[in-house]
Design an enzyme around this catalytic site. Sequence first.
Site, PDB file in Angstrom:
ATOM      1  CG  HIS A  57      -1.670  -1.240   1.457  1.00  0.00           C
ATOM      2  ND1 HIS A  57      -2.865  -1.557   0.850  1.00  0.00           N
ATOM      3  CD2 HIS A  57      -1.352  -2.312   2.228  1.00  0.00           C
ATOM      4  CE1 HIS A  57      -3.254  -2.760   1.259  1.00  0.00           C
ATOM      5  NE2 HIS A  57      -2.355  -3.243   2.084  1.00  0.00           N
ATOM      6  CE  LYS A  86      11.615  19.609 -13.335  1.00  0.00           C
ATOM      7  NZ  LYS A  86      10.710  18.810 -12.549  1.00  0.00           N
ATOM      8  CB  SER A  96      13.417  21.802 -17.036  1.00  0.00           C
ATOM      9  OG  SER A  96      12.594  22.934 -17.206  1.00  0.00           O
ATOM     10  CD  GLU A 119       8.617  11.607 -16.477  1.00  0.00           C
ATOM     11  OE1 GLU A 119       8.098  12.172 -15.534  1.00  0.00           O
ATOM     12  OE2 GLU A 119       9.299  12.215 -17.338  1.00  0.00           O
TER      13      GLU A 119
END
Length: 481
Positions: free
Chosen positions: A158, A285, A279, A292
């Site tokens: 969980h 970044k 970025s 992804e």
Amino acid sequence: MSKKALWSGRFEKGMDEDVLNFTSSLAIDSRLAFYDVMGSLAHVKMLGEREILPSDDVELISNGLRTILRDIEDGRLQLDESLEDVHTNIEQRLTEIVGPSGGRLHTGRSRNDQVSTDFRMYVRDSLLEAVGGIGALQRTLVKRAETEAESVMPGYTHMQHAQPVTLGFHLMAHAFRLDRDADRLMDAYRRMNLCPLGSAAMAGTTYPIDRKRSADLLAFDGPTENAMDSVSDRDFVLDAVYCSCTASIHLSSLCEELIMWSSPEFSFVEMDDAYSTGSSIMPQKKNPDIAELIRGRSGRPLGAMSGLMALLKSLPMAYNRDLQEDKEPAMEALDNLISSLRMAEKMMATLKFNTVRMRQMTEKGFINATDLADYLVVKGMPFRKAHEVVATAVRNCIEQGKRLEDLTLDEMRSFSDMIDEDVFDVINVDSCVERRRSYGGTSPHCVLVQATECIDRVMRRESAVDEANRRIDTAWQNLLG
Ligand code: ARG
């Protein structure tokens, strides 16, 4: 005006340009060109052996097909949009090269069995390539798991701290998921490696063809059993795409974890610069874009799967033009799996694990609570009672802002007088993982056992793939010989 279709004899006028664009499959099935030539080489060889075609025609056609293959390999074969599909293009080109004898190639076959044969050969190669890709990723996971067999980290259920595990164990969990995916792909390969060629349009043929022979020439295990089934069967495509789905789902979970783990909240991993992006606006970044994209693209096989099932549902026997639409989604699903596997392997090989941070995080969330309960059980307390005692201790620690291991022996004993000094050895995380030695457990020793077992499986599968590839290559050499 468009060139004449193979079937134009019955028609008074040519096809409308717009209809032609609508019906053409060339943009997709041009990828089958190599297999189409191989299928034709096998077919014509068999026709010659059975004396259905005279040997000088066989010779002429085979040489013509080999010329076409060289043109394909050099990117010189001009495909004509007005010729509907790659099969028609190749047959047309053959006739240009060898003259009217080229028209004899299509004896005892139809495009229906031809398409299915070509696509099976294509899917077969993709399945074997995907198995190879999985094996490479498994090898990298295993290698990293062995190095991290003793590194402790939180195990989650969980997404809450559950029990301490070793990083090696976590990585091996991914390796074994993938192992089933590779097994599934091999199953699909074995089930589909039968040859529909010679089923002709749907009912077989009156020529004395030898379907076993053409199957053998194309490295299939044998001919398919029923001609009507053979031209309409696309479950081999469903199998392949389903296998791509499970593997892609597993890759998506792996990537999801790496994405979370690379956030500052976790800081469990740092992606290699070569597998991250920056970025355009935020100079600080470092984004896990590769992970992804694998995660995002894992949706494609899932879409392909439902699209294909919808395509096939309720189709009557035998060939229907709907079946032309199976290639694009299946090719996309398989391509996507193969490229994602390659990227996942590179990413896994290069990322840095922050094992110091992982260990720190095992100090949170009373991750050793089960071990304290198990300790009491060993001392003679029923597990249910032990669960209750530890829950009370945990509640108490939360109030005091302490970990279980911060309690003094006296404080411990206020929850149960069965607790002795030896409790502290039991609840430290290294001992928690060390003592989980049940088969399949998280202990460093178990991780190494799992690593060995996994590599054994990978190696056995690699030799099966090598053997299949060798057999296919030999078939090609013989046909080109
Ligand atoms: N381009 C078609 C396909 O890929 C060829 C099938 C030919 N058969 C037919 N009856 N039109 O399925």
